[in-house]
Design an enzyme around this catalytic site. Sequence first.
Site, mmCIF file in Angstrom:
data_model
loop_
_atom_site.group_PDB
_atom_site.id
_atom_site.type_symbol
_atom_site.label_atom_id
_atom_site.label_comp_id
_atom_site.label_asym_id
_atom_site.label_seq_id
_atom_site.Cartn_x
_atom_site.Cartn_y
_atom_site.Cartn_z
ATOM 1 N N ASP A 1 12.265 53.145 62.580
ATOM 2 C CA ASP A 1 13.320 53.971 63.149
ATOM 3 C C ASP A 1 13.330 55.281 62.377
ATOM 4 O O ASP A 1 13.656 55.307 61.197
ATOM 5 C CB ASP A 1 14.669 53.260 63.011
ATOM 6 C CG ASP A 1 15.826 54.104 63.532
ATOM 7 O OD1 ASP A 1 15.587 55.197 64.076
ATOM 8 O OD2 ASP A 1 16.971 53.662 63.384
ATOM 9 N N TYR A 2 12.935 56.332 63.039
ATOM 10 C CA TYR A 2 12.934 57.645 62.400
ATOM 11 C C TYR A 2 14.337 58.222 62.532
ATOM 12 O O TYR A 2 14.588 59.128 63.311
ATOM 13 C CB TYR A 2 11.880 58.540 63.048
ATOM 14 C CG TYR A 2 10.488 58.002 62.861
ATOM 15 C CD1 TYR A 2 9.806 58.247 61.677
ATOM 16 C CD2 TYR A 2 9.869 57.227 63.831
ATOM 17 C CE1 TYR A 2 8.532 57.748 61.477
ATOM 18 C CE2 TYR A 2 8.596 56.720 63.636
ATOM 19 C CZ TYR A 2 7.937 56.989 62.465
ATOM 20 O OH TYR A 2 6.673 56.490 62.259
#
Length: 176
Positions: free
Chosen positions: A19-20
């Site tokens: 998850d950026y």
Amino acid sequence: CEIRTAFVAPEGSVLLSADYSQIELRVLAHLSGDETLLAAFRDGKDIHTETAARIFAINEKMVTKEMRGRAKAINFGIIYGMGAQRLARETGLSMKEAAAFIQRYFEVFGGVKRYLDQSLERAREEGYTTTLLGRRRYVPELFSSDRRVAANARNIAVNTPIQGTAADLIKIAMIR
């Protein structure tokens, strides 16, 4: 969720989910050098709660869900060139309140305002904008006589370095 059972790593391997988190806002913080934004990320704060607290000039513990939602809309909207009309539509604020909200955002995050203005000016001078890694996007529409076309081009000129850099970084991370 049953769909996850369809994804099984082969023996000796693992599947990775990444998850950026708020990568575009992190890129904006880096590119703009805005110390308030940088400090919030450095300190591990929830950026939307922090933004709301600063815009409403209250302690972060007093930030309501509604305040955080409005701050989130403006945080991401700034990247896409959101104006008062769209902010009002998305948050339920009046046009006057939305305009004041945006003005207050730029007072709190002055480095962001300077960066966006400088990015637009540079794009006008050079005819293109670039990502941090040097990928170019030409924006000849900046000089269009059609106001809507020119406005869209202004959004592209300030958005491309942020969104394009985020895409570049994600691509590199995925390859590595």
